[in-house]
Design a protein around this motif. Structure first.
Motif, PDB file in Angstrom:
ATOM      1  N   UNK A 109     -22.399 -11.676   7.210  1.00 44.44           N
ATOM      2  CA  UNK A 109     -21.253 -10.959   7.763  1.00 44.44           C
ATOM      3  C   UNK A 109     -21.529  -9.462   7.762  1.00 44.44           C
ATOM      4  N   UNK A 110     -21.502  -8.858   8.936  1.00 46.18           N
ATOM      5  CA  UNK A 110     -21.658  -7.412   9.081  1.00 46.18           C
ATOM      6  C   UNK A 110     -20.271  -6.784   8.994  1.00 46.18           C
ATOM      7  N   UNK A 111     -20.006  -6.045   7.930  1.00 43.65           N
ATOM      8  CA  UNK A 111     -18.652  -5.516   7.724  1.00 43.65           C
ATOM      9  C   UNK A 111     -18.256  -4.530   8.817  1.00 43.65           C
ATOM     10  N   UNK A 112     -19.238  -3.853   9.394  1.00 44.52           N
ATOM     11  CA  UNK A 112     -18.916  -2.892  10.453  1.00 44.52           C
ATOM     12  C   UNK A 112     -18.371  -3.574  11.706  1.00 44.52           C
ATOM     13  N   UNK A 168     -23.541  -3.265   3.269  1.00 47.59           N
ATOM     14  CA  UNK A 168     -23.336  -3.246   4.712  1.00 47.59           C
ATOM     15  C   UNK A 168     -23.107  -4.662   5.234  1.00 47.59           C
ATOM     16  N   UNK A 169     -23.833  -5.625   4.641  1.00 47.36           N
ATOM     17  CA  UNK A 169     -23.689  -7.021   5.022  1.00 47.36           C
ATOM     18  C   UNK A 169     -23.379  -7.871   3.796  1.00 47.36           C
ATOM     19  N   UNK A 170     -22.642  -8.936   4.041  1.00 46.98           N
ATOM     20  CA  UNK A 170     -22.306  -9.893   3.000  1.00 46.98           C
ATOM     21  C   UNK A 170     -22.849 -11.258   3.415  1.00 46.98           C
ATOM     22  N   UNK A 171     -23.721 -11.828   2.592  1.00 45.22           N
ATOM     23  CA  UNK A 171     -24.185 -13.193   2.831  1.00 45.22           C
ATOM     24  C   UNK A 171     -23.224 -14.111   2.083  1.00 45.22           C
ATOM     25  N   UNK A 212     -22.283 -13.284  -1.643  1.00 43.80           N
ATOM     26  CA  UNK A 212     -20.931 -13.685  -2.031  1.00 43.80           C
ATOM     27  C   UNK A 212     -20.878 -15.195  -2.213  1.00 43.80           C
ATOM     28  N   UNK A 213     -21.082 -15.630  -3.444  1.00 45.14           N
ATOM     29  CA  UNK A 213     -21.073 -17.058  -3.755  1.00 45.14           C
ATOM     30  C   UNK A 213     -19.857 -17.452  -4.588  1.00 45.14           C
ATOM     31  N   UNK A 214     -19.608 -16.730  -5.655  1.00 45.73           N
ATOM     32  CA  UNK A 214     -18.628 -17.151  -6.643  1.00 45.73           C
ATOM     33  C   UNK A 214     -17.213 -16.737  -6.279  1.00 45.73           C
ATOM     34  N   UNK A 215     -16.250 -17.463  -6.877  1.00 44.47           N
ATOM     35  CA  UNK A 215     -14.830 -17.203  -6.635  1.00 44.47           C
ATOM     36  C   UNK A 215     -14.083 -17.240  -7.962  1.00 44.47           C
TER      37      UNK A 215
END
Length: 570
Positions: free
Chosen positions: A187-190, A165-168, A125-128
């Motif tokens: 980030x672990x969404x769980x 499952x995870x977001x860097x 997750x880099x861009x916005x």
């Protein structure tokens, strides 16, 4: 050289050929239907999971099978050869995990490695919205709390945002405009509390319609301190170093797309008649096919040397990756467009010809030039390195030993050392700096009657172009803002000189072992064809060599479009 049956990308290629039969998840009709429904290719991704492709996303140091980035490029290529949407959807986990391989601590890396190998999907997750490639403008924030951090804001357009499952995630921790004001988090969404994050709607796209291109928003989302990757303020630096690896691997998408396009076109020209002849018999068609093959082999030579440079020339990857990411997808777009002209209206059919596969791969491939920085972004990154490259060139500061290791295909590469990745070029570009030595090797082989005289002439012309380029770099003065048009033209010429040098290095370091191993290598055909294409692009057209054109087209027909690779004899 390893036995062919043990090479991972060949094993994967054989599996996917099997899975492309009727009722298989890679059956073209099934993939077309998923594309039309904008549905995620879950069954196809499951095949890749069962093969163990995710193991190749994990470095061997953490229990995975990633030992050579050039082999990983070939694995991505094998998947993209059948379907780019599937390749993009699955390989996104690699992109999401790379930052941890670059800067995570041992515990983080070990844990993520186990999860990836178990099938966990990781997103990057880099861009916005509204900022695009301008990562410095990012507005997602991370505020320190007693327990860790609190995340707020939206990340958008993100691949696999909802399926991961995870977001860097890159988040702002400092003031606007501060390059040291960002941290990176896994980030672990769980582990997020209900209501602290929401998904943004999937975005309808022209290509890769089935991919999970969406977004994710955070509202006071609490993450533990252990989620932080790397040091405070190092988030952007980590991302830029990780991009040197991901931009290189993205070359596999373009190689696979061109493989697919060549295979479809080869089948068409052998069945379609015009003026009483098969299309493959017409001189203009043969010339287009030969040029497409040469361009593909040139793309492959850049990709192969870049992948091995990750290990052997890591301090130069800021330049190597930018050149690779700018050159390979652009060349791929051109190849697909040329082959599309042969197919004519059939290139635009969504189901009436070859299950609409050409139309789909053409649409899908357009994203390859945008992923991990567009062509313009990468050329601008190269332009910013011009002053450093010029000064290093004046000093003759090149890593020729590392270049030889990168170019010699039967020598295993050393493991990647992420600590060697840098943001600013300290030495010169060894691929171009080592070109005089490579041309001298060509001269020696010609004198020994081990190479055709025509190759020496082509190599000499490339050397002259590279020398002229070096002179222009020495005289270059940076311009304000995003750069002048002349700067981008210089960057484009740099890419072609770099690509030609890659071809000469690979041929001259491997000719003795591979010279008679396949019709592609015999008589230096592939490197002669590649240099001819480079020189034409640089405005120095060389005489076309009919024997090369005919030999490449005959091999294309013999292999039904499947054997046009530098690895055919390995």
């Amino acid at each position: 050289m390893r036995p062919e049956t043990t090479v991972p990308h060949r094993l994967l290629g054989a599996l996917l050929d099997e899975q492309s039969r009727p009722d298989g998840p890679f059956w073209p009709a099934a993939l077309r239907e998923l594309d039309q429904d904008e549905a995620f290719p879950a069954e196809a991704c499951r095949v890749l999971d069962e093969f163990g492709l995710a193991d190749h996303y994990v470095p061997a140091a953490y229990g995975g099978k990633l030992t050579d980035f050039s082999e990983l490029i070939q694995l991505i290529r094998s998947t993209a050869r059948h379907d780019l949407t599937v390749a993009v959807a699955h390989a996104k986990t690699l992109l999401g995990a790379v930052s941890v391989w670059v800067a995570g601590d041992q515990e983080q890396a070990d844990r993520l490695a186990r999860q990836v190998r178990d099938g966990h999907v990781v997103s990057w997750a880099l861009t916005e919205r509204g900022h695009g490639a301008d990562l410095l403008a990012g507005e997602v924030t991370a505020e320190r709390t007693r327990e860790g951090w609190s995340l707020n804001g939206e990340k958008w357009l993100i691949n696999n945002a909802t399926r991961a499952h995870q977001i860097c995630l890159l988040a702002r921790t400092g003031k606007a405009g501060d390059a040291r004001g960002f941290n990176l988090f896994l980030v672990d969404k769980d582990r997020l509390s209900p209501g602290s994050y929401t998904y943004l709607p999937k975005i309808p796209t022209h290509g890769i319609r089935g991919a999970d291109i969406s977004g994710i928003g955070f509202t006071d989302a609490a993450v533990p301190a252990s989620a932080q990757v790397g040091a405070d303020g190092a988030g952007l630096e980590i991302v830029l170093k990780a991009l040197q690896l991901t931009r290189t691997v993205c070359a596999g998408l373009s190689l696979g797309a061109c493989d697919h396009a060549l295979r479809l076109t080869t089948a068409f020209v052998q069945e379609r008649r015009l003026y009483g002849k098969l299309l493959v018999e017409l001189p203009r068609i043969r010339r287009i096919l030969a040029d497409a093959v040469a361009d593909l082999l040139l793309m492959e030579s850049v990709s192969m040397l870049a992948g091995r440079s990750v290990h052997a020339l890591a301090p130069e990857m800021n330049v190597v990756s930018a050149v690779t990411k700018a050159f390979v997808p652009s060349a791929g777009d051109a190849v697909i467009a040329e082959l599309g002209e042969i197919l004519g209206v059939r290139a635009f059919f969504t189901d009436a010809h070859a299950e609409g596969m050409f139309d789909k791969l053409e649409r899908d491939h357009r994203i390859a030039a945008i992923f991990d920085g567009s062509t313009a972004v990468n050329r601008h990154a190269l332009i910013k390195q011009f002053p450093l490259l010029a000064r290093a060139s004046a000093r003759g500061d090149y890593a020729l030993k590392g270049l030889a290791a990168a170019a010699t295909l039967d020598v295993p590469v050393d493991p990647l050392d992420p600590g060697e990745l840098v943001l600013a070029q300290h030495g010169g570009c060894s691929v171009l700096g080592g070109l005089p030595d490579a041309v001298e090797r060509v001269r020696s082989l010609v004198r020994a009657d081990s190479a055709p005289v025509g190759l020496e002439q082509l190599a000499e012309m490339l050397l002259a172009e590279a020398a002229a380029l070096e002179e222009e770099l020495a005289a270059h003065r940076p311009t304000a803002g995003a750069g002048a048009a002349a700067d981008f033209d210089l960057a484009r010429r740099y890419e072609f000189c770099f690509a030609g040098a890659c071809a000469v290095h690979l041929w001259s370091h491997n000719e003795a072992a591979l010279g008679d191993s396949s019709p592609v290598w015999a008589d230096a055909r592939w490197v002669r064809a590649c240099l001819n294409r480079v020189l034409r692009a640089l405005g120095r057209p060389a005489d076309r060599e009919p024997d090369v054109t005919d030999a490449l087209v005959e091999e294309l027909v013999r292999t039904e479009g499947r054997g046009m690779t530098l690895l055919s004899g390995i």
